[in-house]
Design an enzyme around this catalytic site. Structure first.
Site, mmCIF file in Angstrom:
data_model
loop_
_atom_site.group_PDB
_atom_site.id
_atom_site.type_symbol
_atom_site.label_atom_id
_atom_site.label_comp_id
_atom_site.label_asym_id
_atom_site.label_seq_id
_atom_site.Cartn_x
_atom_site.Cartn_y
_atom_site.Cartn_z
ATOM 1 N N HIS A 169 0.809 11.888 33.953
ATOM 2 C CA HIS A 169 0.349 10.994 32.279
ATOM 3 C C HIS A 169 1.232 9.955 31.883
ATOM 4 O O HIS A 169 2.294 10.037 32.284
ATOM 5 C CB HIS A 169 -0.325 11.529 31.038
ATOM 6 C CG HIS A 169 -1.330 12.266 31.040
ATOM 7 N ND1 HIS A 169 -1.330 14.102 30.968
ATOM 8 C CD2 HIS A 169 -2.301 12.247 31.839
ATOM 9 C CE1 HIS A 169 -2.586 14.438 30.655
ATOM 10 N NE2 HIS A 169 -3.412 13.456 31.675
ATOM 11 N N CYS A 256 0.822 16.693 24.414
ATOM 12 C CA CYS A 256 -0.321 17.013 24.652
ATOM 13 C C CYS A 256 -1.163 18.484 24.267
ATOM 14 O O CYS A 256 -2.447 17.936 23.648
ATOM 15 C CB CYS A 256 -0.523 17.925 26.168
ATOM 16 S SG CYS A 256 0.713 17.623 27.580
HETATM 17 N N1 GLY Z 1 -3.071 20.758 32.643
HETATM 18 C C1 GLY Z 1 -2.872 20.438 32.423
HETATM 19 C C2 GLY Z 1 -3.725 18.634 32.904
HETATM 20 O O1 GLY Z 1 -3.485 19.172 33.760
HETATM 21 O O2 GLY Z 1 -4.914 18.121 32.141
#
Ligand code: GLY
Length: 261
Positions: A169, A256
Site C-alpha cells: 500500500h 490499517c
Molecule cells: N494482509 C493485509 C492485506 O493484504 O490486505
C-alpha cells in the site's frame, strides 16, 4: 481548508482480530501470526488510541474475513462523511458491506465508491489539503478516479501516485506527522510526490517504521525502530511505541487497524 482535519480526531473504529487472522494475506509466504498474540497487540493498540483521546468503537471479529482487522482498507472517514470503499483483494471484497452499519451509526452521510474500480484505504493519505492516492496492486485507475471526484467535493486536491511495485500500500512507506510534515522512506519520497511538504526520512534500515498514526498529540510508531523513535522525538513529536510484530507478519501496520475521524 480545515486546519488540523488530518490528525485532530475524536473517534476511531477498530475491529477485533478473528482467529482466522492466521490466514491473513501476505506477500512472500512468511509465518502465520499467533492469533493470541495478535489479540494482545491489538488490545495495546486500542489502548493507545484511547490514551490519545479517542472514543473507540470496537467492532466484533469476522471469522470469514481473515484480514478484516485491517478496517482502514474498507472505508475512508472524513469529518463530514464516510465513504465505503472497494478493497482490491478478492478475499476482502465482502468487508466493505460489513463496515457500512458501523459507519451509518456514526455519520449522517455515508457514500459508496461509485463505479467498479478498486481502492484500498491503505493507499490513501490525507493531509489537510491534499488527498494522496497511490495506485497499487489493490487500487486501480477507476478507483482513483471515483475517490478523487468525491474528495474534491470535500475540498481536497487529489494527487495520484504510481506506487512502487514493491509496496503493498502507499502508506506502507509513509505517514502523516502533522499538517505539513510527512514521514517517508527515501524510496517513496524520491518519486517527488511530497514536494510541498516537509519530509522526514526514515533512517536507513528502518523503512518499516514509515507506517505511523498521528492521532491528536500522539504519533504511534511500531516497536523495533529505535532510530526512528529518537528522530521523531528530536523533532518534538510525542511518540508512543506499539508492538506490531504480529500484524506485520501479514503485511499489516498501525494505520490499517483503525478508521480515524
Ligand atoms: N494482509 C493485509 C492485506 O493484504 O490486505
Amino acid at each position: 481548508m480545515l486546519v488540523g482535519r488530518s490528525h485532530k480526531f475524536k473517534t476511531a473504529i477498530t475491529r477485533l482480530p478473528s482467529i482466522s487472522v492466521v490466514q491473513g494475506l501476505r506477500d512472500g509466504g512468511g509465518p502465520d501470526p499467533s492469533a493470541e498474540n495478535f489479540m494482545q497487540q491489538h488490545g495495546a493498540y486500542v489502548a493507545a488510541l484511547k490514551a490519545s483521546g479517542a472514543r473507540v468503537l470496537e467492532l466484533p471479529a469476522l471469522e470469514e474475513f481473515p484480514d478484516s482487522v485491517f478496517v482502514e482498507d474498507s472505508a475512508l472517514c472524513l469529518k463530514e462523511a464516510a465513504i465505503v470503499l472497494r478493497p482490491g483483494a478478492p478475499s476482502r471484497f465482502g468487508e466493505a458491506a460489513l463496515i457500512r452499519p458501523a459507519l451509518e451509526s456514526q455519520f449522517s452521510k455515508v457514500l459508496d465508491l461509485p463505479g467498479d474500480g478498486f481502492l484500498d484505504g491503505g493507499d490513501v493519505l490525507l493531509s489537510d489539503e491534499d488527498a494522496f492516492i497511490g495506485l497499487s496492486a489493490r487500487t486501480n485507475q477507476a478507483g482513483f478516479d471515483a475517490l478523487a471526484t468525491i474528495l474534491a467535493t470535500f475540498g481536497y486536491s487529489p494527487v495520484k501516485i504510481e506506487t512502487l511495485a514493491s509496496i503493498l500500500h502507499f502508506k506502507t512507506e509513509c505517514g502523516l506527522l502533522d499538517s505539513k510534515t510527512i514521514f517517508s522512506t527515501e524510496n517513496l519520497a524520491s518519486i517527488g510526490c511530497f514536494e510541498n511538504y516537509q519530509v522526514i526520512l526514515t533512517p536507513e534500515g528502518e523503512e518499516g517504521a514509515a507506517n505511523i498514526v498521528r492521532f491528536n498529540d500522539n504519533v504511534l510508531v511500531s516497536q523495533g525502530y529505535p532510530k526512528s523513535e529518537a528522530l521523531l522525538k528530536s523533532h518534538g513529536y510525542n511518540v508512543v511505541v506499539i508492538d506490531t510484530s504480529e500484524p506485520a507478519k501479514i503485511d499489516g501496520g498501525l494505520s490499517c487497524m483503525s478508521l480515524r475521524f
